[in-house]
Design a protein around this motif. Structure first.
Motif, PDB file in Angstrom:
ATOM      1  N   PHE A 193      44.519  -5.467  18.562  1.00 36.25           N
ATOM      2  CA  PHE A 193      45.241  -6.317  19.504  1.00 36.25           C
ATOM      3  C   PHE A 193      45.099  -7.777  19.102  1.00 36.25           C
ATOM      4  CE2 PHE A 193      45.212  -8.977  23.326  1.00 36.25           C
ATOM      5  CZ  PHE A 193      46.464  -8.686  23.828  1.00 36.25           C
ATOM      6  N   ASP A 194      46.231  -8.495  19.087  1.00 35.34           N
ATOM      7  CA  ASP A 194      46.252  -9.936  18.802  1.00 35.34           C
ATOM      8  C   ASP A 194      46.808 -10.644  20.025  1.00 35.34           C
ATOM      9  OD1 ASP A 194      46.537 -12.538  17.926  1.00 35.34           O
ATOM     10  OD2 ASP A 194      47.743 -12.034  16.174  1.00 35.34           O
ATOM     11  N   TYR A 195      45.954 -11.333  20.737  1.00 31.39           N
ATOM     12  CA  TYR A 195      46.345 -11.992  21.983  1.00 31.39           C
ATOM     13  C   TYR A 195      47.379 -13.102  21.781  1.00 31.39           C
ATOM     14  CZ  TYR A 195      43.722 -16.222  20.987  1.00 31.39           C
ATOM     15  OH  TYR A 195      43.288 -17.387  20.432  1.00 31.39           O
ATOM     16  N   ARG A 196      47.556 -13.583  20.560  1.00 28.88           N
ATOM     17  CA  ARG A 196      48.492 -14.688  20.323  1.00 28.88           C
ATOM     18  C   ARG A 196      49.950 -14.246  20.379  1.00 28.88           C
ATOM     19  NH1 ARG A 196      44.221 -16.063  15.985  1.00 28.88           N
ATOM     20  NH2 ARG A 196      44.964 -14.018  15.409  1.00 28.88           N
ATOM     21  N   ASP A 197      50.175 -12.912  20.403  1.00 26.62           N
ATOM     22  CA  ASP A 197      51.542 -12.393  20.529  1.00 26.62           C
ATOM     23  C   ASP A 197      51.520 -11.174  21.451  1.00 26.62           C
ATOM     24  OD1 ASP A 197      54.158 -11.552  20.339  1.00 26.62           O
ATOM     25  OD2 ASP A 197      54.176 -11.410  18.150  1.00 26.62           O
ATOM     26  N   LEU A 198      51.964 -11.366  22.683  1.00 28.04           N
ATOM     27  CA  LEU A 198      51.961 -10.294  23.685  1.00 28.04           C
ATOM     28  C   LEU A 198      53.285  -9.541  23.734  1.00 28.04           C
ATOM     29  CD1 LEU A 198      50.140 -12.128  26.632  1.00 28.04           C
ATOM     30  CD2 LEU A 198      49.156 -10.753  24.776  1.00 28.04           C
ATOM     31  N   THR A 199      54.202  -9.875  22.851  1.00 31.29           N
ATOM     32  CA  THR A 199      55.517  -9.237  22.848  1.00 31.29           C
ATOM     33  C   THR A 199      55.377  -7.722  22.747  1.00 31.29           C
ATOM     34  OG1 THR A 199      56.391 -11.188  21.696  1.00 31.29           O
ATOM     35  CG2 THR A 199      57.780  -9.206  21.719  1.00 31.29           C
ATOM     36  N   GLY A 200      55.955  -7.021  23.728  1.00 26.19           N
ATOM     37  CA  GLY A 200      55.946  -5.569  23.733  1.00 26.19           C
ATOM     38  C   GLY A 200      54.612  -4.930  24.079  1.00 26.19           C
ATOM     39  N   LYS A 201      53.593  -5.719  24.365  1.00 29.39           N
ATOM     40  CA  LYS A 201      52.263  -5.183  24.673  1.00 29.39           C
ATOM     41  C   LYS A 201      52.129  -4.897  26.167  1.00 29.39           C
ATOM     42  CE  LYS A 201      50.784  -5.826  20.461  1.00 29.39           C
ATOM     43  NZ  LYS A 201      50.693  -4.721  19.558  1.00 29.39           N
ATOM     44  N   LYS A 202      51.435  -3.827  26.488  1.00 30.75           N
ATOM     45  CA  LYS A 202      51.112  -3.509  27.881  1.00 30.75           C
ATOM     46  C   LYS A 202      49.753  -4.138  28.171  1.00 30.75           C
ATOM     47  CE  LYS A 202      53.884   0.485  28.805  1.00 30.75           C
ATOM     48  NZ  LYS A 202      54.690   0.094  29.904  1.00 30.75           N
ATOM     49  N   ILE A 203      49.726  -4.979  29.186  1.00 29.84           N
ATOM     50  CA  ILE A 203      48.521  -5.731  29.518  1.00 29.84           C
ATOM     51  C   ILE A 203      48.036  -5.322  30.908  1.00 29.84           C
ATOM     52  CG2 ILE A 203      47.492  -8.028  29.768  1.00 29.84           C
ATOM     53  CD1 ILE A 203      48.506  -7.397  26.914  1.00 29.84           C
ATOM     54  N   GLY A 204      46.751  -5.049  31.017  1.00 27.68           N
ATOM     55  CA  GLY A 204      46.148  -4.689  32.289  1.00 27.68           C
ATOM     56  C   GLY A 204      45.621  -5.907  33.024  1.00 27.68           C
ATOM     57  N   PHE A 205      45.710  -5.837  34.345  1.00 23.41           N
ATOM     58  CA  PHE A 205      45.185  -6.882  35.227  1.00 23.41           C
ATOM     59  C   PHE A 205      44.477  -6.178  36.376  1.00 23.41           C
ATOM     60  CE2 PHE A 205      48.885  -8.612  33.125  1.00 23.41           C
ATOM     61  CZ  PHE A 205      48.435  -9.844  32.668  1.00 23.41           C
ATOM     62  N   VAL A 206      43.266  -6.611  36.687  1.00 25.82           N
ATOM     63  CA  VAL A 206      42.541  -5.997  37.791  1.00 25.82           C
ATOM     64  C   VAL A 206      43.229  -6.392  39.084  1.00 25.82           C
ATOM     65  CG1 VAL A 206      40.345  -5.831  39.011  1.00 25.82           C
ATOM     66  CG2 VAL A 206      40.369  -5.942  36.510  1.00 25.82           C
ATOM     67  N   ASP A 207      43.622  -5.394  39.846  1.00 24.32           N
ATOM     68  CA  ASP A 207      44.349  -5.610  41.094  1.00 24.32           C
ATOM     69  C   ASP A 207      43.529  -6.476  42.044  1.00 24.32           C
ATOM     70  OD1 ASP A 207      46.597  -5.275  42.653  1.00 24.32           O
ATOM     71  OD2 ASP A 207      45.817  -3.499  43.656  1.00 24.32           O
ATOM     72  N   GLY A 208      44.138  -7.534  42.537  1.00 32.49           N
ATOM     73  CA  GLY A 208      43.475  -8.429  43.476  1.00 32.49           C
ATOM     74  C   GLY A 208      42.705  -9.560  42.832  1.00 32.49           C
ATOM     75  N   PHE A 209      42.540  -9.553  41.522  1.00 34.37           N
ATOM     76  CA  PHE A 209      41.837 -10.632  40.841  1.00 34.37           C
ATOM     77  C   PHE A 209      42.805 -11.794  40.612  1.00 34.37           C
ATOM     78  CE2 PHE A 209      37.762  -9.133  38.599  1.00 34.37           C
ATOM     79  CZ  PHE A 209      37.440  -8.309  39.644  1.00 34.37           C
ATOM     80  N   SER A 210      42.256 -12.987  40.495  1.00 32.24           N
ATOM     81  CA  SER A 210      43.093 -14.161  40.268  1.00 32.24           C
ATOM     82  C   SER A 210      43.503 -14.302  38.803  1.00 32.24           C
ATOM     83  CB  SER A 210      42.375 -15.419  40.759  1.00 32.24           C
ATOM     84  OG  SER A 210      41.094 -15.502  40.188  1.00 32.24           O
ATOM     85  N   SER A 211      42.911 -13.538  37.910  1.00 27.50           N
ATOM     86  CA  SER A 211      43.336 -13.520  36.507  1.00 27.50           C
ATOM     87  C   SER A 211      44.559 -12.612  36.426  1.00 27.50           C
ATOM     88  CB  SER A 211      42.216 -12.983  35.612  1.00 27.50           C
ATOM     89  OG  SER A 211      41.080 -13.793  35.696  1.00 27.50           O
ATOM     90  N   SER A 212      45.723 -13.199  36.621  1.00 32.76           N
ATOM     91  CA  SER A 212      46.952 -12.422  36.789  1.00 32.76           C
ATOM     92  C   SER A 212      47.968 -12.734  35.694  1.00 32.76           C
ATOM     93  CB  SER A 212      47.579 -12.750  38.146  1.00 32.76           C
ATOM     94  OG  SER A 212      48.033 -14.098  38.151  1.00 32.76           O
TER      95      SER A 212
END
Length: 191
Positions: free
Chosen positions: A38-57
């Motif tokens: 995974f290369d965070y500098r290009d999120l194109t087409g990537k599925k990204i998880g976010f913890v529900d209810g967290f402010s890191s959205s």
């Protein structure tokens, strides 16, 4: 709750106290060894998880990193909500997401994940603050109480207790969390 930089609609309904904790850096996380490269500098087409209810959205990513991360405006079909950090780790193991986005306050000391990005500046540069509806009287008493606490010796003791009582635990220390923390030398009875 963090002050949400750039969120005027939030500020039309809510007021915020002064900050009670310093802001937190954000990171992208994968499984140890980054098996999907995974290369965070290009999120194109990537599925990204976010913890529900967290402010890191996903809104945080879109609002704050569009100049440095390609695809920072993640389309809804690539946003995966996880029920807690363990839910995101399970989603990684099941190849349901490529990585997840979280604050470093949660990742410190964990061996079941690997940070796969640089430390990204906080989405909320002012730090953590209490959020209350504008029609609430909570801030009328909270704000003076917070100021009184933060200017007291007890505040230094609370911050020092992060080391004394929890120093063996992974995570952030008082110098990263507490405003104006001076350490042992300024606490009554300190060494």
């Amino acid at each position: 709750m963090h002050r949400m930089a750039g969120h005027d609609r939030t500020q039309t309904v809510f007021d915020f106290s002064d900050e009670y904790e310093k802001s937190i850096t954000q990171v992208f996380v994968s499984l140890p060894g980054n098996p999907g490269n995974f290369d965070y500098r290009d999120l194109t087409g990537k599925k990204i998880g976010f913890v529900d209810g967290f402010s890191s959205s996903e809104q945080c990513v879109a609002d704050n990193y569009a100049d440095t991360i390609i695809g920072a405006d993640i389309p809804p079909e690539n946003v995966v909500r996880c029920p807690g950090i363990d839910g995101c780790i399970q989603a990684l193991r099941n190849n349901e997401i490529d990585a997840f986005f979280i604050s470093t306050a949660v990742t410190g000391g964990r061996t079941d994940v690997e940070v796969v990005s640089e430390l990204l500046p906080s989405c909320w540069p002012g730090g953590c603050a209490l959020m209350a509806r504008k029609d609430s009287c909570v801030l009328e008493w909270f704000q003076p109480a917070l100021k009184k606490l933060m200017s007291s010796p007890e505040y230094e003791e609370i911050c020092q207790n992060i080391i004394d009582e929890h120093g063996d635990q992974p995570g952030r220390g008082p110098d990263e969390m507490c405003f104006k923390f001076r350490g042992n030398d300024n606490i009554k009875g300190g060494q």
